[in-house]
Design a protein around this motif. Structure first.
Motif, PDB file in Angstrom:
ATOM      1  N   THR A  23      -2.682   4.608  -5.502  1.00 50.85           N
ATOM      2  CA  THR A  23      -2.174   3.434  -6.207  1.00 50.85           C
ATOM      3  C   THR A  23      -1.601   3.830  -7.559  1.00 50.85           C
ATOM      4  O   THR A  23      -1.631   5.020  -7.941  1.00 50.85           O
ATOM      5  CB  THR A  23      -3.284   2.383  -6.374  1.00 50.85           C
ATOM      6  N   LYS A  63       0.840  -1.200   0.000  1.00 50.61           N
ATOM      7  CA  LYS A  63       0.000   0.000   0.000  1.00 50.61           C
ATOM      8  C   LYS A  63       0.880   1.257   0.000  1.00 50.61           C
ATOM      9  O   LYS A  63       2.022   1.237   0.460  1.00 50.61           O
ATOM     10  CB  LYS A  63      -0.934   0.042   1.216  1.00 50.61           C
ATOM     11  N   PHE A 123       0.367   5.699   0.749  1.00 50.89           N
ATOM     12  CA  PHE A 123      -0.544   6.709   1.296  1.00 50.89           C
ATOM     13  C   PHE A 123       0.026   8.110   1.105  1.00 50.89           C
ATOM     14  O   PHE A 123       1.245   8.329   1.198  1.00 50.89           O
ATOM     15  CB  PHE A 123      -0.772   6.481   2.796  1.00 50.89           C
ATOM     16  N   ASP A 125      -3.549  10.349   5.031  1.00 50.25           N
ATOM     17  CA  ASP A 125      -4.349   9.163   5.372  1.00 50.25           C
ATOM     18  C   ASP A 125      -5.107   8.623   4.168  1.00 50.25           C
ATOM     19  O   ASP A 125      -5.975   7.752   4.299  1.00 50.25           O
ATOM     20  CB  ASP A 125      -5.338   9.494   6.499  1.00 50.25           C
ATOM     21  N   LYS A 126      -4.791   9.134   2.978  1.00 53.49           N
ATOM     22  CA  LYS A 126      -5.475   8.700   1.757  1.00 53.49           C
ATOM     23  C   LYS A 126      -4.608   7.701   0.998  1.00 53.49           C
ATOM     24  O   LYS A 126      -3.459   7.968   0.664  1.00 53.49           O
ATOM     25  CB  LYS A 126      -5.769   9.904   0.860  1.00 53.49           C
ATOM     26  N   ALA A 127      -5.197   6.526   0.698  1.00 53.78           N
ATOM     27  CA  ALA A 127      -4.491   5.498  -0.053  1.00 53.78           C
ATOM     28  C   ALA A 127      -4.409   5.897  -1.521  1.00 53.78           C
ATOM     29  O   ALA A 127      -5.363   6.425  -2.097  1.00 53.78           O
ATOM     30  CB  ALA A 127      -5.187   4.156   0.101  1.00 53.78           C
ATOM     31  N   ILE A 187       5.032  10.399   0.109  1.00 50.14           N
ATOM     32  CA  ILE A 187       4.365   9.100  -0.040  1.00 50.14           C
ATOM     33  C   ILE A 187       4.856   8.166   1.055  1.00 50.14           C
ATOM     34  O   ILE A 187       6.056   7.873   1.145  1.00 50.14           O
ATOM     35  CB  ILE A 187       4.667   8.480  -1.431  1.00 50.14           C
ATOM     36  N   ASP A 188       3.923   7.712   1.894  1.00 53.09           N
ATOM     37  CA  ASP A 188       4.241   6.715   2.911  1.00 53.09           C
ATOM     38  C   ASP A 188       4.050   5.319   2.320  1.00 53.09           C
ATOM     39  O   ASP A 188       3.074   5.066   1.587  1.00 53.09           O
ATOM     40  CB  ASP A 188       3.337   6.874   4.132  1.00 53.09           C
TER      41      ASP A 188
END
Length: 267
Positions: free
Chosen positions: A251, A242, A244, A247-249, A262-263
């Motif tokens: 892709t 994943k 993030f 707190d928003k994913a 980007i985490d």
């Protein structure tokens, strides 16, 4: 000789002469207060017993008349006040009206409220207030403001706004100020310019193919696309599970703000 001796000591020195002593006083810049300035008749004269000797005692320094030095250049005002026997200390003072290097006025700490033409003792401390020009302004945050609000804010500070071409911005919605040239909080001079650009909306770039790849592949792809690698959890040698932004994913292929952090979450 009695000149320069404290009055009491002078009296003791001549007490046995049988003279009649008269004491008067006057101001003197050279002889301290309470000490003898001169005698009448002068020293060296002969007096018989019972005759009068006048002792003139200093009352301290003479007076200086305070001049109006407002508007003069600092050096000439300083020279003028020192010539009057005053203890002058130049003090840098901000002024919105008086140009730098020009005297605003003076202040006598021990006697506030004095005006030009008033008198004070020579040797008195006096502050010479010299303009160093307007006070520096702290640049406000303009990003996110409407143009008219920014114009009023900047004008109230005595600064000038300069327009630069509109550009995409992730800091403000379309139509608001999206960028400024001087960092908020910076101290700048009055009348200085602050450039701004109106936002054309978010500056989005496509997320590269990172999901399903190891960190060794993910990191260079993110950096090449202008992103910042944030927190990395899990085992980087495994395939990325994943990603993030906050707190928003996100892709592969998503539109993401340029320069976003980007985490990454690995298994």
């Amino acid at each position: 000789p009695l000149a320069g001796i404290i009055e009491g000591e002078a009296r003791n020195l001549i007490a046995s002469n049988g003279w009649t002593i008269v004491v008067t006083s006057e101001r003197n810049d050279d002889i301290p207060a309470g000490s003898v300035v001169r005698t009448e008749p002068a020293e060296g004269s002969k007096l018989k017993e019972g005759q009068t000797l006048t002792i003139v005692v200093s009352e301290g320094p003479t007076f200086a008349t305070l001049p109006d030095v407002s508007g003069a250049d600092s050096q000439s005002a300083l020279d003028q006040l020192i010539a009057l026997g005053l203890a002058v200390t130049p003090r840098d003072t901000n002024s919105e009206e008086v140009p730098a290097g020009i005297v605003i006025g003076w202040n006598v700490p021990e006697q506030p409220g004095l005006s030009p033409g008033d008198q004070l003792l020579k040797g008195t401390a006096i502050d010479l207030l010299v303009s160093v020009g307007p006070e520096l302004r702290e640049v406000p945050t303009l990003v996110g403001l409407k143009l008219e609000d920014a114009q009023k804010l900047v004008a109230d500070l005595g600064l000038t706004l300069v327009e630069t071409p509109a550009a995409k911005s992730n800091g403000a919605d379309k139509g608001l100020i999206g960028a400024q040239s001087v960092v908020p909080g910076t101290q700048i001079a009055r009348d200085a310019q602050v450039a701004y650009a109106i936002s054309l909306g978010p500056d989005l770039v496509e997320m590269p193919r990172i999901i399903g790849n190891s960190f060794a592949t993910v990191e260079p792809r993110l950096l090449e696309a202008g992103f910042v690698v944030g927190k990395v959890t899990g085992k980087p040698n495994y395939k990325l599970r994943k990603a993030f932004v906050g707190d928003k994913a996100v892709t592969n292929g998503d539109q993401v703000p340029r320069g976003a952090t980007i985490d990454l979450v690995f298994p």
